[in-house]
Motif scaffolding. Sequence first.
Motif, PDB file in Angstrom:
ATOM      1  N   PHE A  55      -6.429  -9.599  -7.934  1.00 32.25           N
ATOM      2  CA  PHE A  55      -5.870 -10.922  -8.168  1.00 32.25           C
ATOM      3  C   PHE A  55      -6.161 -11.868  -7.008  1.00 32.25           C
ATOM      4  O   PHE A  55      -6.598 -13.005  -7.224  1.00 32.25           O
ATOM      5  CB  PHE A  55      -4.349 -10.808  -8.395  1.00 32.25           C
ATOM      6  N   CYS A  56      -5.924 -11.424  -5.779  1.00 34.00           N
ATOM      7  CA  CYS A  56      -6.031 -12.317  -4.616  1.00 34.00           C
ATOM      8  C   CYS A  56      -7.446 -12.834  -4.412  1.00 34.00           C
ATOM      9  O   CYS A  56      -7.643 -14.021  -4.151  1.00 34.00           O
ATOM     10  CB  CYS A  56      -5.530 -11.620  -3.353  1.00 34.00           C
ATOM     11  N   ARG A  57      -8.427 -11.965  -4.538  1.00 34.72           N
ATOM     12  CA  ARG A  57      -9.817 -12.408  -4.359  1.00 34.72           C
ATOM     13  C   ARG A  57     -10.214 -13.365  -5.480  1.00 34.72           C
ATOM     14  O   ARG A  57     -10.913 -14.345  -5.249  1.00 34.72           O
ATOM     15  CB  ARG A  57     -10.760 -11.220  -4.328  1.00 34.72           C
TER      16      ARG A  57
ATOM     17  N   LEU B 281     -13.164  -4.956 -14.445  1.00 36.52           N
ATOM     18  CA  LEU B 281     -14.106  -3.841 -14.513  1.00 36.52           C
ATOM     19  C   LEU B 281     -13.384  -2.511 -14.575  1.00 36.52           C
ATOM     20  O   LEU B 281     -13.730  -1.631 -15.354  1.00 36.52           O
ATOM     21  CB  LEU B 281     -15.024  -3.847 -13.288  1.00 36.52           C
ATOM     22  N   THR B 282     -12.369  -2.364 -13.731  1.00 39.17           N
ATOM     23  CA  THR B 282     -11.559  -1.160 -13.659  1.00 39.17           C
ATOM     24  C   THR B 282     -10.269  -1.549 -12.942  1.00 39.17           C
ATOM     25  O   THR B 282     -10.140  -2.684 -12.470  1.00 39.17           O
ATOM     26  CB  THR B 282     -12.318  -0.029 -12.924  1.00 39.17           C
ATOM     27  N   GLN B 283      -9.319  -0.645 -12.841  1.00 43.50           N
ATOM     28  CA  GLN B 283      -8.056  -0.977 -12.186  1.00 43.50           C
ATOM     29  C   GLN B 283      -8.311  -1.503 -10.776  1.00 43.50           C
ATOM     30  O   GLN B 283      -8.963  -0.848  -9.971  1.00 43.50           O
ATOM     31  CB  GLN B 283      -7.143   0.236 -12.130  1.00 43.50           C
ATOM     32  N   GLY B 284      -7.821  -2.716 -10.532  1.00 40.97           N
ATOM     33  CA  GLY B 284      -7.918  -3.319  -9.207  1.00 40.97           C
ATOM     34  C   GLY B 284      -9.212  -4.057  -8.917  1.00 40.97           C
ATOM     35  O   GLY B 284      -9.335  -4.673  -7.865  1.00 40.97           O
ATOM     36  N   VAL B 285     -10.161  -4.043  -9.826  1.00 40.08           N
ATOM     37  CA  VAL B 285     -11.452  -4.697  -9.578  1.00 40.08           C
ATOM     38  C   VAL B 285     -11.763  -5.665 -10.716  1.00 40.08           C
ATOM     39  O   VAL B 285     -11.907  -5.216 -11.861  1.00 40.08           O
ATOM     40  CB  VAL B 285     -12.579  -3.655  -9.457  1.00 40.08           C
TER      41      VAL B 285
ATOM     42  N   THR C 181      -8.239 -10.425 -14.623  1.00 40.64           N
ATOM     43  CA  THR C 181      -8.675  -9.640 -13.472  1.00 40.64           C
ATOM     44  C   THR C 181      -8.427  -8.162 -13.756  1.00 40.64           C
ATOM     45  O   THR C 181      -7.878  -7.798 -14.791  1.00 40.64           O
ATOM     46  CB  THR C 181      -7.891 -10.046 -12.206  1.00 40.64           C
ATOM     47  N   GLY C 182      -8.762  -7.330 -12.807  1.00 46.39           N
ATOM     48  CA  GLY C 182      -8.461  -5.902 -12.912  1.00 46.39           C
ATOM     49  C   GLY C 182      -7.120  -5.550 -12.294  1.00 46.39           C
ATOM     50  O   GLY C 182      -6.796  -4.370 -12.143  1.00 46.39           O
ATOM     51  N   GLU C 183      -6.326  -6.565 -11.946  1.00 45.52           N
ATOM     52  CA  GLU C 183      -5.026  -6.336 -11.312  1.00 45.52           C
ATOM     53  C   GLU C 183      -4.104  -5.602 -12.265  1.00 45.52           C
ATOM     54  O   GLU C 183      -3.973  -5.976 -13.424  1.00 45.52           O
ATOM     55  CB  GLU C 183      -4.397  -7.677 -10.917  1.00 45.52           C
ATOM     56  N   CYS C 184      -3.449  -4.552 -11.778  1.00 44.34           N
ATOM     57  CA  CYS C 184      -2.565  -3.745 -12.623  1.00 44.34           C
ATOM     58  C   CYS C 184      -1.123  -3.724 -12.123  1.00 44.34           C
ATOM     59  O   CYS C 184      -0.358  -2.832 -12.499  1.00 44.34           O
ATOM     60  CB  CYS C 184      -3.128  -2.325 -12.755  1.00 44.34           C
ATOM     61  N   ARG C 185      -0.739  -4.672 -11.313  1.00 39.63           N
ATOM     62  CA  ARG C 185       0.661  -4.801 -10.900  1.00 39.63           C
ATOM     63  C   ARG C 185       1.329  -5.807 -11.819  1.00 39.63           C
ATOM     64  O   ARG C 185       0.805  -6.904 -12.016  1.00 39.63           O
ATOM     65  CB  ARG C 185       0.749  -5.248  -9.454  1.00 39.63           C
ATOM     66  N   PRO C 186       2.476  -5.464 -12.389  1.00 47.87           N
ATOM     67  CA  PRO C 186       3.142  -6.359 -13.338  1.00 47.87           C
ATOM     68  C   PRO C 186       3.430  -7.739 -12.749  1.00 47.87           C
ATOM     69  O   PRO C 186       3.724  -7.872 -11.565  1.00 47.87           O
ATOM     70  CB  PRO C 186       4.453  -5.632 -13.654  1.00 47.87           C
TER      71      PRO C 186
END
Length: 134
Positions: free
Chosen positions: A51-53, A44-48, A117-122
Motif C-alpha cells: 500500500f505505502c509504495r 501480484l501476490t500478498q504484499g506486492v 494493491t497486494g496489501e492484505c491488512r484489513p
Amino acid sequence: MKKTPLLNIALSRAIASLGHGDIVIIADAGLPVPKGVDLIDLALTQGVPDFCRTLSTVLSEMQVQSHVLAHELLLAPCPALSGIDLHNSRGDLGGRNLLAHSEFKELCQQAKVIVRTGECRPYSNIALIAGVTF
C-alpha cells in the motif's frame, strides 16, 4: 520518456484524466470493486505491491485536495496508516475525512478508478479526492 516514478501506463493515464473532485481509491487486495468502476489491478501476490509504495507513487503525479479513510483503520495501526500519516504531515493529502468502512465501500461506487494493491491488512484503503494545481 517520463521523469516521474510511475511506470504503469493505465494508472498514469487515469491520473492524467482526472478532474477536480474525481476520486481515486487505493485499495487492499480484499476491497470489493463495484460494477462499472474501472479497476487497475496491480496485485501480484500478498504484499506486492504494498500500500505505502503504491500511495507514494500515485502521489508523485496526482494533486490531492483531500482524502477519506475508514475510521476502522485508525483502530489497528499498521504500515498503511503510518504511510498515510507521513504523507499527511508533508501536506500531500489535504484534509481528512473519516467514514465507517461500510460507508467507505459505498463511496467506492463514485470512484473514477480503484487501484488494487497486494496489501492484505484489513482497512488499508484510501480515497484520494483530486485537486487542482492552479
